[in-house]
Design a protein around this motif. Structure first.
Motif, PDB file in Angstrom:
ATOM      1  N   UNK A 180       0.798  -1.258  -0.023  1.00 17.36           N
ATOM      2  CA  UNK A 180       0.220   0.098  -0.057  1.00 17.36           C
ATOM      3  C   UNK A 180       0.937   1.262  -0.026  1.00 17.36           C
ATOM      4  N   UNK A 181       0.219   2.408  -0.524  1.00 18.15           N
ATOM      5  CA  UNK A 181       1.025   3.694  -0.521  1.00 18.15           C
ATOM      6  C   UNK A 181       0.809   4.161   1.064  1.00 18.15           C
ATOM      7  N   UNK A 182       1.860   4.316   1.570  1.00 18.73           N
ATOM      8  CA  UNK A 182       1.984   4.744   2.998  1.00 18.73           C
ATOM      9  C   UNK A 182       2.774   6.009   3.117  1.00 18.73           C
ATOM     10  N   UNK A 183       2.465   6.986   4.016  1.00 15.78           N
ATOM     11  CA  UNK A 183       3.295   8.018   4.161  1.00 15.78           C
ATOM     12  C   UNK A 183       3.914   8.014   5.809  1.00 15.78           C
ATOM     13  N   UNK A 184       5.107   8.293   6.144  1.00 19.90           N
ATOM     14  CA  UNK A 184       5.739   8.140   7.502  1.00 19.90           C
ATOM     15  C   UNK A 184       5.093   9.403   8.281  1.00 19.90           C
ATOM     16  N   UNK A 185       4.422   9.002   9.428  1.00 22.70           N
ATOM     17  CA  UNK A 185       4.205  10.205  10.542  1.00 22.70           C
ATOM     18  C   UNK A 185       5.438  10.855  10.767  1.00 22.70           C
ATOM     19  N   UNK A 186       5.452  12.000  10.686  1.00 26.31           N
ATOM     20  CA  UNK A 186       6.590  12.903  11.290  1.00 26.31           C
ATOM     21  C   UNK A 186       6.331  13.726  12.435  1.00 26.31           C
ATOM     22  N   UNK A 187       6.973  13.394  13.369  1.00 29.41           N
ATOM     23  CA  UNK A 187       6.767  14.066  14.724  1.00 29.41           C
ATOM     24  C   UNK A 187       7.607  15.273  15.050  1.00 29.41           C
ATOM     25  N   UNK A 188       6.978  16.426  15.655  1.00 31.44           N
ATOM     26  CA  UNK A 188       7.626  17.536  15.871  1.00 31.44           C
ATOM     27  C   UNK A 188       7.206  18.441  16.714  1.00 31.44           C
ATOM     28  N   UNK A 189       7.836  19.393  17.155  1.00 26.00           N
ATOM     29  CA  UNK A 189       7.385  20.513  18.273  1.00 26.00           C
ATOM     30  C   UNK A 189       6.966  21.601  17.374  1.00 26.00           C
ATOM     31  N   UNK A 190       5.851  22.059  17.429  1.00 22.48           N
ATOM     32  CA  UNK A 190       5.437  23.385  16.842  1.00 22.48           C
ATOM     33  C   UNK A 190       5.539  24.450  17.792  1.00 22.48           C
ATOM     34  N   UNK A 191       6.035  25.600  17.499  1.00 14.09           N
ATOM     35  CA  UNK A 191       6.016  26.642  18.120  1.00 14.09           C
ATOM     36  C   UNK A 191       5.215  27.783  17.848  1.00 14.09           C
ATOM     37  N   UNK A 192       4.242  28.247  18.416  1.00 12.94           N
ATOM     38  CA  UNK A 192       3.339  29.472  18.237  1.00 12.94           C
ATOM     39  C   UNK A 192       3.415  30.455  19.070  1.00 12.94           C
ATOM     40  N   UNK A 193       2.702  31.570  18.980  1.00 14.80           N
ATOM     41  CA  UNK A 193       2.538  32.595  19.677  1.00 14.80           C
ATOM     42  C   UNK A 193       2.123  32.373  21.290  1.00 14.80           C
ATOM     43  N   UNK A 194       1.359  31.051  21.548  1.00 18.73           N
ATOM     44  CA  UNK A 194       1.033  30.647  22.808  1.00 18.73           C
ATOM     45  C   UNK A 194       1.726  29.500  23.213  1.00 18.73           C
ATOM     46  N   UNK A 195       2.685  28.984  22.552  1.00 10.46           N
ATOM     47  CA  UNK A 195       3.184  27.813  23.289  1.00 10.46           C
ATOM     48  C   UNK A 195       4.038  27.057  22.284  1.00 10.46           C
ATOM     49  N   UNK A 196       4.700  25.988  22.979  1.00  6.77           N
ATOM     50  CA  UNK A 196       5.518  24.899  21.967  1.00  6.77           C
ATOM     51  C   UNK A 196       4.588  23.616  22.051  1.00  6.77           C
ATOM     52  N   UNK A 197       4.005  23.029  21.236  1.00  5.29           N
ATOM     53  CA  UNK A 197       3.201  21.853  21.232  1.00  5.29           C
ATOM     54  C   UNK A 197       3.643  20.628  20.431  1.00  5.29           C
ATOM     55  N   UNK A 198       3.385  19.359  21.116  1.00  4.68           N
ATOM     56  CA  UNK A 198       3.548  18.303  20.308  1.00  4.68           C
ATOM     57  C   UNK A 198       2.776  18.191  19.146  1.00  4.68           C
ATOM     58  N   UNK A 199       3.290  17.577  17.949  1.00 10.46           N
ATOM     59  CA  UNK A 199       2.455  17.578  16.930  1.00 10.46           C
ATOM     60  C   UNK A 199       3.287  16.439  15.854  1.00 10.46           C
TER      61      UNK A 199
END
Length: 727
Positions: free
Chosen positions: A461-480
């Motif tokens: 099957x066509x599958x994409x790898x789930x990429x984990x990262x931290x997203x920094x915004x005006x209100x904090x850094x969040x798991x993503x």
């Protein structure tokens, strides 16, 4: 060099073209289901049992295995050898494992509760004994195995297995009025337990809760059914700020045939009862209505005296859990986030702190128990990162902490009763569940079960790898995490589709194997969408301050975080900032609705499934834990309820609900529908008749729902996204 590069691209494209797209039918017909160890039950000694189904004989069996060798020792019971039963669905042993309770013909009531027909199977005589001719709830062996307590028609009964006689403990049970020994709707849903009775260790006393629902407001739902006329489901449901059931604690003495009501001071809730290792001492947990003042009471049944041994308070709320563990001297283990993170504590039987066993800026996420001989406690935590779960041990003195599992991802342990062994279930975003045997020191001994067949099947099957990262915004850094199409090209732009739940203490960004929705996201990615999930403020496993930041203002800050996350992601050159959508279910549906209304300059479309649209409509225990009552916090309730600002709708909106939802009532959707009509705002609506909160019962229900949502996304977000990219 250029020719080689072109050749590599051509070969890669050919390989990708030969692979299949994941279809919606496959997601919901079990194609991607994983193998599991069904109903694993730890036994006395170094043994465990599993509930197995034989396709050839169409029978079920309870089979016993050796932890050390993983070999099957014996078949404890097989339905093919029972003339009275063709099969059974559940099993439960007595203390000395000489008898089992076997359950059949289960009939669901609410999320956790069910009715069924139950038998006692005697291993020595190989005979079955029917507990009750009617369907009953929660049959439970007494510790001496001579009796079984159970609930029927809102009353408690005790069957003497030796004399075959039945004692009726209570007689005042009445539907929608008095419940004995079984939780009411809101306790079951929010305190997550059904059986509200417990045997003392000497089998002489049965403690139970009595629910007086008389003054609780009634909720009714029309059931379409298949008949000429619809029927109604009517039950007591306390909404925020309304009257709860009056819950009282009672103890029935079997020898005296006498019930005593226990006075445990002022409280609103009794969310747990548990006997200590002293057969004369019961522990009862109480909470005030704000749920920020918890007390552990010890009740002595010899004179019914009570004593508070632990009192825990919080500026916001105190969570209820099942980690209370009594040691042989009646000292106890308790978990608490009183230092800002959830950790393990050891208290004396008088309630004095002996030792804090764990500490640090990380959370204990599961407590597995103790080995008193080695003075060792076993637990799961996020010490390896908040999106991971790892198994550890620690000594009672807080020293000698040891990591028992090595792989980073999600590890979950099932320990033997004596804590000599545990079976670990490991998965991560790229690895389906693998079951391995370990000793108590963490040494991996054997692989028990893997999902290599699924791994191999998914290669086509066509599958994409789930990429984990931290997203920094005006209100904090969040798991993503992010999913991109398998043919992703960073020089092109893609529509963004966001998924989230966002509820208090929840987690959607975890390094674990696929759920059904993950396969749906893979399906959408291949259609040309970038899928992103963000855990904003209010979600769990990053400390009490992060989790409780939303106190008194549910969905306010969570909405801000999702909007800011979308804006931050839109800065990336490969994301089309004009084509951003969001969806969610239940709490997540409330969130997706709010994001579309309050973030109209950011979101083009949203889907909300079974959403809360005003916290005034939701139950007392859950809502008031985070919001207090509407009478105390009117602004907190109304400023974040989309029925009050439906006129802000600009994007495309799909609203979905099951008419038989006993949890988040369809009233929520109907009230929002009215508000949108009054604001003259166009939207799409789908009602699934008689379906409950999960919208899954009935043939093709889930497939129909996900076909509808997929079509809505394709028509309203980067229309025919994949085709546009290929132009």
């Amino acid at each position: 060099m250029k020719k080689l590069l072109l050749l590599f691209i051509a070969i890669t494209s050919l390989a990708t073209a030969q692979k299949k797209d994941i279809s919606l039918d496959e997601i919901w017909n079990g194609t991607f289901s994983t193998e599991q160890m069904n109903a694993l039950n730890s036994m006395n000694g170094d043994f465990y049992t599993l509930l197995n189904f034989n396709n050839k004989t169409q029978s079920t069996s309870v089979d016993k295995y050796n932890y050390a060798t993983l070999e099957k020792i014996e078949t404890v019971v097989d339905s093919k050898n029972l003339t009275e039963l063709n099969y059974f669905e559940s099993y439960e042993f007595n203390n000395n494992e000489t008898k089992l309770i076997l359950g059949v013909n289960s009939e669901p009531i609410y999320r956790h509760s069910s009715l069924g027909v139950f038998y006692v199977y005697d291993l020595s005589s190989k005979t079955l004994q029917l507990i009750d001719a009617d369907k009953i709830q929660e049959p439970t062996f007494s510790p001496d195995s001579k009796k079984v307590a159970y609930a029927k028609n809102n009353n408690i009964y005790i069957k003497n297995l030796e004399t075959n006689t039945v004692t009726q403990v209570t007689a005042d049970g009445l539907k929608n009025s008095i419940i004995n020994g079984i939780c009411d709707w809101v306790y079951e849903e929010e305190f997550a337990f059904v059986k509200a009775f417990e045997w003392s260790n000497d089998s002489k006393n049965l403690a139970f809760l009595r629910f007086d629902e008389t003054e609780v407001p009634t909720f009714s739902m029309d059931i379409t059914g298949t008949g000429l006329y619809p029927t109604q489901q009517v039950f007591k449901y306390p909404k925020a700020g309304e009257k709860n059931a009056v819950v009282t604690l009672h103890i029935f003495n079997f020898e005296l045939n006498k019930t005593s009501k226990i006075d445990i001071g002022e409280y609103e809730y009794i969310p747990r009862i548990k006997w200590t290792n002293n057969a004369n001492v019961l522990c009862a947990t109480t909470l005030n209505r704000h749920q920020n003042d918890l007390k552990l009471y010890f009740v002595n049944v010899t004179d019914f005296s009570t004593e508070v041994v632990l009192n825990e308070t919080d500026a916001a709320y105190v969570d209820i859990h099942d980690n209370l563990t009594f040691l042989s001297d009646n000292s106890f283990i308790w978990t608490s986030e009183k230092d800002g993170f959830n950790h393990i504590y050891h208290y004396s039987k008088e309630g004095k702190l002996v030792k804090q066993l764990t500490s640090g800026n990380w959370e204990v996420t599961n407590f597995y128990g103790v080995n008193e001989k080695t003075k060792t406690a076993y637990y799961q935590s996020v010490e390896d990162g908040s999106i991971n779960r790892t198994i550890y041990s620690v000594s009672f003195n807080g020293k000698n902490k040891k990591r028992l599992t090595n792989a980073s991802g999600t590890n979950s342990a099932s320990f033997s009763k004596n804590k000599n062994y545990f079976i670990n279930t490991f998965s991560d975003a790229n690895t389906p569940p693998v079951y391995t045997l370990h000793n108590s020191k963490g040494t991996q001994l054997k692989e028990v079960l893997n999902n290599n067949k699924l791994t191999e099947a998914l290669k086509s099957y066509k599958l994409s790898k789930k990429e984990f990262f931290m997203l920094k915004t005006e209100t904090g850094e969040f798991n993503a995490w992010m999913l991109k199409p398998s043919y992703f090209d960073e020089t092109k732009t893609y529509p963004l589709f966001m998924t989230q739940y966002s509820g208090p203490g929840s987690q959607s960004v975890s390094n674990s194997w696929n759920s059904a929705n993950d396969y749906w996201f893979q399906h959408l990615a291949e259609k040309g969408y970038i899928i992103v999930c963000i855990d904003g403020r209010g979600t769990g496993f990053k400390g009490a301050e992060f989790k409780k930041a939303t106190y008194l203002n549910l969905v306010k800050y969570e909405t801000i975080d999702q909007i800011n996350a979308a804006k931050e992601l839109a800065k990336r050159p490969y994301i089309n900032n004009y084509e951003i959508g969001i969806w969610g279910w239940s709490f997540g549906g409330h969130m997706s609705t709010n994001c579309l209304l309050k973030g109209s300059d950011t979101f083009k479309m949203a889907i909300a499934v079974a959403p809360v649209t005003s916290w005034r409509f939701y139950d007392s225990i859950y809502t008031e834990r985070f919001m207090r009552t509407p009478q105390e916090n009117q602004e907190g309730y109304d400023n974040n309820s989309p029925i009050n600002y439906a006129d802000k709708l600009q994007g495309k909106f799909l609203l979905v609900h099951g008419s038989g939802d006993d949890n988040v009532h369809v009233q929520n959707t109907m009230r929002l529908t009215n508000a949108l009509i009054e604001a003259n705002k166009p939207f799409d609506l789908a009602i699934y008749p008689d379906r409950t909160h999960g919208i899954y019962r009935g043939k093709n229900t889930r497939l129909h729902l996900y076909n509808k949502m997929t079509t809505f996304i394709e028509e309203n977000l980067g229309k025919t996204a994949k085709n546009q990219l290929e132009l």
